[in-house]
Design a protein around this motif. Structure first.
Motif, PDB file in Angstrom:
ATOM      1  N   HIS A 148       0.823  -1.211   0.000  1.00  0.00           N
ATOM      2  CA  HIS A 148       0.000   0.000   0.000  1.00  0.00           C
ATOM      3  C   HIS A 148       0.854   1.257   0.000  1.00  0.00           C
ATOM      4  N   PRO A 149       1.254   1.732  -1.176  1.00  0.00           N
ATOM      5  CA  PRO A 149       2.033   2.978  -1.230  1.00  0.00           C
ATOM      6  C   PRO A 149       1.243   4.124  -0.611  1.00  0.00           C
ATOM      7  N   PRO A 150       1.941   5.062   0.013  1.00  0.00           N
ATOM      8  CA  PRO A 150       1.242   6.179   0.644  1.00  0.00           C
ATOM      9  C   PRO A 150       0.673   7.147  -0.395  1.00  0.00           C
ATOM     10  N   PRO A 151      -0.359   7.908  -0.008  1.00  0.00           N
ATOM     11  CA  PRO A 151      -0.863   8.936  -0.915  1.00  0.00           C
ATOM     12  C   PRO A 151       0.232   9.961  -1.163  1.00  0.00           C
ATOM     13  N   PRO A 152       0.224  10.699  -2.201  1.00  0.00           N
ATOM     14  CA  PRO A 152      -0.819  10.735  -3.227  1.00  0.00           C
ATOM     15  C   PRO A 152      -0.603   9.732  -4.351  1.00  0.00           C
ATOM     16  N   ARG A 153       0.542   9.050  -4.398  1.00  0.00           N
ATOM     17  CA  ARG A 153       0.852   8.184  -5.540  1.00  0.00           C
ATOM     18  C   ARG A 153      -0.059   6.968  -5.562  1.00  0.00           C
ATOM     19  N   GLU A 154      -0.173   6.285  -4.452  1.00  0.00           N
ATOM     20  CA  GLU A 154      -1.057   5.150  -4.252  1.00  0.00           C
ATOM     21  C   GLU A 154      -0.950   4.048  -5.297  1.00  0.00           C
ATOM     22  N   LYS A 155      -0.031   4.172  -6.238  1.00  0.00           N
ATOM     23  CA  LYS A 155       0.151   3.120  -7.231  1.00  0.00           C
ATOM     24  C   LYS A 155       1.567   2.586  -7.240  1.00  0.00           C
ATOM     25  N   GLN A 156       2.514   3.407  -6.813  1.00  0.00           N
ATOM     26  CA  GLN A 156       3.904   2.994  -6.888  1.00  0.00           C
ATOM     27  C   GLN A 156       4.717   3.702  -5.795  1.00  0.00           C
ATOM     28  N   TRP A 157       5.537   2.922  -5.090  1.00  0.00           N
ATOM     29  CA  TRP A 157       6.426   3.485  -4.095  1.00  0.00           C
ATOM     30  C   TRP A 157       7.562   4.238  -4.764  1.00  0.00           C
ATOM     31  N   THR A 158       8.042   5.283  -4.093  1.00  0.00           N
ATOM     32  CA  THR A 158       9.281   5.936  -4.485  1.00  0.00           C
ATOM     33  C   THR A 158      10.238   5.851  -3.301  1.00  0.00           C
ATOM     34  N   CYS A 159      11.513   6.038  -3.568  1.00  0.00           N
ATOM     35  CA  CYS A 159      12.507   6.024  -2.487  1.00  0.00           C
ATOM     36  C   CYS A 159      12.235   7.149  -1.493  1.00  0.00           C
ATOM     37  N   THR A 160      11.831   8.300  -1.989  1.00  0.00           N
ATOM     38  CA  THR A 160      11.536   9.444  -1.122  1.00  0.00           C
ATOM     39  C   THR A 160      10.407   9.107  -0.159  1.00  0.00           C
ATOM     40  N   GLU A 161       9.352   8.464  -0.663  1.00  0.00           N
ATOM     41  CA  GLU A 161       8.230   8.100   0.200  1.00  0.00           C
ATOM     42  C   GLU A 161       8.644   7.041   1.222  1.00  0.00           C
ATOM     43  N   ALA A 162       9.443   6.077   0.797  1.00  0.00           N
ATOM     44  CA  ALA A 162       9.898   5.036   1.721  1.00  0.00           C
ATOM     45  C   ALA A 162      10.735   5.649   2.844  1.00  0.00           C
ATOM     46  N   ARG A 163      11.628   6.573   2.490  1.00  0.00           N
ATOM     47  CA  ARG A 163      12.440   7.235   3.521  1.00  0.00           C
ATOM     48  C   ARG A 163      11.563   8.033   4.484  1.00  0.00           C
ATOM     49  N   ALA A 164      10.540   8.692   3.958  1.00  0.00           N
ATOM     50  CA  ALA A 164       9.632   9.471   4.811  1.00  0.00           C
ATOM     51  C   ALA A 164       8.900   8.553   5.789  1.00  0.00           C
ATOM     52  N   VAL A 165       8.476   7.390   5.328  1.00  0.00           N
ATOM     53  CA  VAL A 165       7.817   6.425   6.206  1.00  0.00           C
ATOM     54  C   VAL A 165       8.775   5.977   7.306  1.00  0.00           C
ATOM     55  N   MET A 166      10.016   5.701   6.940  1.00  0.00           N
ATOM     56  CA  MET A 166      11.001   5.273   7.942  1.00  0.00           C
ATOM     57  C   MET A 166      11.315   6.408   8.913  1.00  0.00           C
ATOM     58  N   ASP A 167      11.412   7.630   8.426  1.00  0.00           N
ATOM     59  CA  ASP A 167      11.667   8.772   9.307  1.00  0.00           C
ATOM     60  C   ASP A 167      10.526   8.951  10.302  1.00  0.00           C
ATOM     61  N   SER A 168       9.282   8.835   9.830  1.00  0.00           N
ATOM     62  CA  SER A 168       8.144   9.013  10.741  1.00  0.00           C
ATOM     63  C   SER A 168       8.071   7.855  11.735  1.00  0.00           C
ATOM     64  N   GLN A 169       8.455   6.655  11.323  1.00  0.00           N
ATOM     65  CA  GLN A 169       8.485   5.506  12.229  1.00  0.00           C
ATOM     66  C   GLN A 169       9.501   5.731  13.335  1.00  0.00           C
ATOM     67  N   ARG A 170      10.645   6.284  12.984  1.00  0.00           N
ATOM     68  CA  ARG A 170      11.683   6.566  13.984  1.00  0.00           C
ATOM     69  C   ARG A 170      11.222   7.659  14.953  1.00  0.00           C
ATOM     70  N   GLN A 171      10.500   8.642  14.441  1.00  0.00           N
ATOM     71  CA  GLN A 171      10.056   9.760  15.281  1.00  0.00           C
ATOM     72  C   GLN A 171       9.027   9.329  16.315  1.00  0.00           C
ATOM     73  N   VAL A 172       8.151   8.410  15.933  1.00  0.00           N
ATOM     74  CA  VAL A 172       7.139   7.962  16.894  1.00  0.00           C
ATOM     75  C   VAL A 172       7.663   6.849  17.783  1.00  0.00           C
ATOM     76  N   GLY A 173       8.872   6.376  17.483  1.00  0.00           N
ATOM     77  CA  GLY A 173       9.510   5.411  18.362  1.00  0.00           C
ATOM     78  C   GLY A 173       9.046   3.990  18.210  1.00  0.00           C
ATOM     79  N   GLU A 174       8.439   3.642  17.060  1.00  0.00           N
ATOM     80  CA  GLU A 174       8.090   2.248  16.845  1.00  0.00           C
ATOM     81  C   GLU A 174       9.369   1.424  16.859  1.00  0.00           C
ATOM     82  N   PRO A 175       9.338   0.275  17.481  1.00  0.00           N
ATOM     83  CA  PRO A 175      10.542  -0.566  17.462  1.00  0.00           C
ATOM     84  C   PRO A 175      10.809  -1.061  16.051  1.00  0.00           C
ATOM     85  N   SER A 176      12.069  -1.155  15.671  1.00  0.00           N
ATOM     86  CA  SER A 176      12.378  -1.692  14.349  1.00  0.00           C
ATOM     87  C   SER A 176      12.522  -3.194  14.441  1.00  0.00           C
ATOM     88  N   ALA A 177      12.241  -3.843  13.299  1.00  0.00           N
ATOM     89  CA  ALA A 177      12.289  -5.321  13.259  1.00  0.00           C
ATOM     90  C   ALA A 177      13.709  -5.798  13.162  1.00  0.00           C
TER      91      ALA A 177
END
Length: 128
Positions: free
Chosen positions: A99-128
């Motif tokens: 499930h790629p994030p909006p607005p693309r919703e059809k294809q992931w980009t590296c920029t979007e993936a990095r943003a997801v990882m950055d937000s995961q780190r900020q909220v403190g979710e444990p990494s796998a």
């Protein structure tokens, strides 16, 4: 001179081949090291394999780590190896990759993936 759609289409074909090769090399190293029982044996096998292929150990090790994080059945063939690599430590990666994030919703980009990882780190979710 080729048009933008032609260049984009050819570039995507090449990127797909690169993704396939990166995963295949990582899978080969996983197969090789599965037979070994000690970290020194793993490192020796990595070194021999890297030398035989004329690929740096670090690169081959990165391919292996990403392949290990993404079993073949969980990979998304429409998403680049680099996006898989960026998301490899996310605890919900198997759901995210579908499930790629909006607005693309059809294809992931590296920029979007990095943003997801950055937000995961900020909220403190444990990494796998």
């Amino acid at each position: 001179m080729r048009s933008w759609p032609e260049l984009r289409r050819e570039g995507r074909k090449l990127a797909k081949r690169q993704t396939d090769a990166q995963f295949m090399l990582g899978d080969l190293l996983l197969d090789l090291t599965a037979r070994l029982d000690t970290p020194p044996a793993h490192q020796a096998a990595l070194g021999h394999f890297a030398d035989a292929l004329n690929i740096s150990r670090d690169t081959l090790n990165r391919y292996c780590r990403v392949s290990a994080a993404w079993p073949q059945a969980k990979r998304n063939k429409d998403v680049s190896w680099t996006v898989h690599a960026i998301l490899a430590s996310h605890p919900r990666r198997f759901d995210l990759i579908k499930h790629p994030p909006p607005p693309r919703e059809k294809q992931w980009t590296c920029t979007e993936a990095r943003a997801v990882m950055d937000s995961q780190r900020q909220v403190g979710e444990p990494s796998a």
